[in-house]
Design an enzyme around this catalytic site. Sequence first.
Site, PDB file in Angstrom:
ATOM      1  N   LEU A  79       0.825  -1.212   0.000  1.00 55.15           N
ATOM      2  CA  LEU A  79       0.000   0.000   0.000  1.00 55.15           C
ATOM      3  C   LEU A  79       0.857   1.259   0.000  1.00 55.15           C
ATOM      4  O   LEU A  79       0.376   2.333  -0.351  1.00 55.15           O
ATOM      5  CB  LEU A  79      -0.906   0.020   1.233  1.00 55.15           C
ATOM      6  CG  LEU A  79      -1.834  -1.184   1.411  1.00 55.15           C
ATOM      7  CD1 LEU A  79      -2.627  -1.046   2.712  1.00 55.15           C
ATOM      8  CD2 LEU A  79      -2.782  -1.307   0.221  1.00 55.15           C
ATOM      9  N   HIS A 107       1.236   5.612   8.874  1.00 57.69           N
ATOM     10  CA  HIS A 107       2.292   4.614   9.066  1.00 57.69           C
ATOM     11  C   HIS A 107       3.553   4.992   8.282  1.00 57.69           C
ATOM     12  O   HIS A 107       4.659   5.036   8.842  1.00 57.69           O
ATOM     13  CB  HIS A 107       1.747   3.250   8.605  1.00 57.69           C
ATOM     14  CG  HIS A 107       2.743   2.131   8.616  1.00 57.69           C
ATOM     15  ND1 HIS A 107       2.730   1.141   9.578  1.00 57.69           N
ATOM     16  CD2 HIS A 107       3.770   1.828   7.780  1.00 57.69           C
ATOM     17  CE1 HIS A 107       3.719   0.285   9.330  1.00 57.69           C
ATOM     18  NE2 HIS A 107       4.359   0.680   8.242  1.00 57.69           N
ATOM     19  N   GLU A 108       3.406   5.302   6.993  1.00 56.19           N
ATOM     20  CA  GLU A 108       4.581   5.645   6.178  1.00 56.19           C
ATOM     21  C   GLU A 108       5.233   6.930   6.683  1.00 56.19           C
ATOM     22  O   GLU A 108       6.452   7.068   6.671  1.00 56.19           O
ATOM     23  CB  GLU A 108       4.204   5.772   4.700  1.00 56.19           C
ATOM     24  CG  GLU A 108       3.655   4.495   4.066  1.00 56.19           C
ATOM     25  CD  GLU A 108       4.567   3.285   4.225  1.00 56.19           C
ATOM     26  OE1 GLU A 108       5.789   3.462   4.371  1.00 56.19           O
ATOM     27  OE2 GLU A 108       4.032   2.149   4.225  1.00 56.19           O
ATOM     28  N   HIS A 118       7.729   6.163   9.300  1.00 56.76           N
ATOM     29  CA  HIS A 118       9.056   5.804   8.777  1.00 56.76           C
ATOM     30  C   HIS A 118       9.814   7.063   8.362  1.00 56.76           C
ATOM     31  O   HIS A 118      11.000   7.211   8.644  1.00 56.76           O
ATOM     32  CB  HIS A 118       8.931   4.873   7.556  1.00 56.76           C
ATOM     33  CG  HIS A 118       8.399   3.509   7.869  1.00 56.76           C
ATOM     34  ND1 HIS A 118       8.890   2.734   8.887  1.00 56.76           N
ATOM     35  CD2 HIS A 118       7.425   2.778   7.271  1.00 56.76           C
ATOM     36  CE1 HIS A 118       8.244   1.567   8.902  1.00 56.76           C
ATOM     37  NE2 HIS A 118       7.339   1.580   7.940  1.00 56.76           N
ATOM     38  N   HIS A 135       9.089  -0.428  12.386  1.00 57.14           N
ATOM     39  CA  HIS A 135       7.903  -1.191  12.780  1.00 57.14           C
ATOM     40  C   HIS A 135       8.012  -1.614  14.244  1.00 57.14           C
ATOM     41  O   HIS A 135       9.109  -1.875  14.734  1.00 57.14           O
ATOM     42  CB  HIS A 135       7.764  -2.445  11.904  1.00 57.14           C
ATOM     43  CG  HIS A 135       7.479  -2.136  10.468  1.00 57.14           C
ATOM     44  ND1 HIS A 135       8.154  -2.723   9.421  1.00 57.14           N
ATOM     45  CD2 HIS A 135       6.574  -1.283   9.908  1.00 57.14           C
ATOM     46  CE1 HIS A 135       7.678  -2.243   8.273  1.00 57.14           C
ATOM     47  NE2 HIS A 135       6.725  -1.365   8.537  1.00 57.14           N
ATOM     48  N   THR A 159       7.723   0.957  23.674  1.00 57.31           N
ATOM     49  CA  THR A 159       6.924   0.078  22.819  1.00 57.31           C
ATOM     50  C   THR A 159       7.344  -1.351  23.111  1.00 57.31           C
ATOM     51  O   THR A 159       8.507  -1.704  22.895  1.00 57.31           O
ATOM     52  CB  THR A 159       7.167   0.373  21.328  1.00 57.31           C
ATOM     53  OG1 THR A 159       8.574   0.318  21.071  1.00 57.31           O
ATOM     54  CG2 THR A 159       6.628   1.727  20.936  1.00 57.31           C
TER      55      THR A 159
HETATM   56 CA    CA Z   1      10.572  -1.128  21.797  1.00 59.04          CA
HETATM   57 ZN    ZN Z   2       6.090   0.095   7.372  1.00 63.02          ZN
END
Ligand code: CA
Ligand code: ZN
Length: 682
Positions: free
Chosen positions: A176, A216-217, A220, A226, A246
């Site tokens: 995507l 999401h992109e 980055h 991720h 995280t």
């Molecule tokens: Ca982490």
């Molecule tokens: Zn990604």
Amino acid sequence: MQVKLPFIFLCAALCVAVEATAQVPPCGTDAYLIRHARAIERMEARYNEAFPVPGATERSSHVKTIPVVVHIFHQGGPENISDAQVQSQIQVLNEDYRKLPGTNGDGNGVDTEVQFCLAHIGPNGECTNGIVRINSPLADHQSFQRTMLKQISGWDNTRYLNIYVVQDIDNGSGVLGYSSYPDGPPEEDGFVVLHDAFGTMGTAQAPQHLGRTASHELGHWLGMYHTFQDGCGTDTCTTGDLVCDTPPVEDPHYGCPVSANTCSNDVPDVNDLVDNYMDYTDDACKSMLTAGQRDRIQNMLQLFRFDIWQTGNTLATGCDSAYVPVPCAAVSNFATLVQQVCTGNPVQFVSTALNDPIAWQWYFPGGTPSTSTAEDPVVSYALPGTYDVALVVQNSIGGDSLMVPGMITVQDPEPGQLPPFSEGFESLLFPPNGIVVENPDGENTWVLDTVAVQAEGIASAHMDNLTYTNYGQSDGLRLPTFDLLNFGATPWLRFRWAYARSSPNYSDQLVVLASTDCGVNFTQVWARTGAALATGPTQTTPYIPDSTTNWKNANINLTAYANSDHVIIKLVNVTDGGNYLYVDRINLGDQFVGIEDALNGDETITAYPNPANGIVWLRGIANAPADARVDLRDATGRGILSMPLQNVLKNGIDLGAQADGPYVLSIRSRTGSKSLMIAVQH
Ligand SMILES: [Ca+2]
Ligand SMILES: [Zn+2]
Ligand SMILES: [Ca+2]
Ligand SMILES: [Ca+2]
Ligand SMILES: [Ca+2]
């Protein structure tokens, strides 16, 4: 200082393999991490130097605003999404990154204090809505064409975030979107998203209909990995996504899991953040970023993307809160991927005009056609010369015109020289013999080498990739133009090369390209990288061959180009900060020198299995001259069998009936012979 680096090199390869059998990864960014491993390592080293304490942040007290330009590559269909669909995506980026109350982004996370604004002022002060529409075949997008998007339409990446919306990525691969990282090559900076995963209306399709592919992109682009990077890893802080708060995640989550806990090496052992934007869950299930991710983003912006959010830039791009947008007249602009062509070759022009023109009027004096009202006309030129191009555009507010004098240079494809050609750099002139060095960035490039033990003689050409940090740059040795049409024999390009890596994690590349249209298009005829390119041991000191055995042969059949009398060939070094690469004894002709060169692609020729008790095969033979034969003799010199090499390559030689003992296998052709010992052992 130890460099903390996510274990992307192995993981990226493994993850792709694992995911291929389960789910299609919607994000293609891992490929960037592999391609730019060296740049990522440098980014992490610089990051750790600036922020040695995990979790420490340089966050300033005010919210940072990032001006955005959206380039829509379309072919006139629904993928030419509306302004409203673009605006709905920018709205989502702000909801998600500012955690705006009452929106989808108001999940269990934090406000990252970064916001996004469609630019109102373009790079040259133009009035703009921040959207560029390009009617181009590149809309049907292959990810290897990533730099072409930018070449056609890319705004200064120190001032604008470039977002690309395309019709398709890699032939319906299921990807995507994909993104670059901070501190990478400017010609790749920005991110790409499919039109039906962009925004919250129009062509956006469930389950990617809430704009989270771009969220999401964007993550980055802001330097985040991720959440499942490196699987569970060994430490929640210094492995995986390099963010302490995280929890580690074993594999990507798909769909909409209620809860999951795939790793138990976190202390305390808490559930995976399945609602984090940096996982692969559906749009409806992603709603948060952590404080640690916010800190990493803020640090990245401080370190690598400093200019883009400065007040001066928000003012200059019309992104300060006081700016009152006005309707904009169309602004003319256009592009083409090539500006030097042969007579008769088609040139694809595209309009990159601003503010949704409704009419295009092109002028191509000297071209065919000489005018056009298409958005993306194809034009050719019958005569050599230099040609102007002009475009007038119009929308309901007003119009604009732009003329680029001498934009296109057209040459007659003059017949090149007839082979043979050979160059061993022994004249000590550089570049010699009609060879041209192509060095687009003006920095490290091919130079004369007189230090190494050469493939032949006292000199060669080398590239210093060790001190070269413009990762991804190409440096070419362009040979003179050749007439292969009238050559009258099979054309072979041969050369020798030597190379070592500086790390097993990355490698420079050597490619051979050929063009029959005056350099408009080049096709790759040969390429080596990694272990296949290395001829010496990995080392962090300059690699200097100390024996002729450090060199390998390339033998490249150019029959595919024998229909042209103007073939351009170049040897290109693509740097990734590896080590020295050498080439010597470049030869274009019909003959091999010696059987080893004739037979040998670039491997050592071996027989296997050895010892043998049945069929024996030959390895490392890339080319089998038609006259080459294989003879087998026993230890007393008695002939056992003799057959064409091509048969042996196809069927092997059966030694199952021979008695135990040593045998001599010889490969013979008019250019010489090569012998191998084989032991038969039952
Ligand atoms: Ca982490
Ligand atoms: Zn990604
Ligand atoms: Ca856990
Ligand atoms: Ca030489
Ligand atoms: Ca260079």
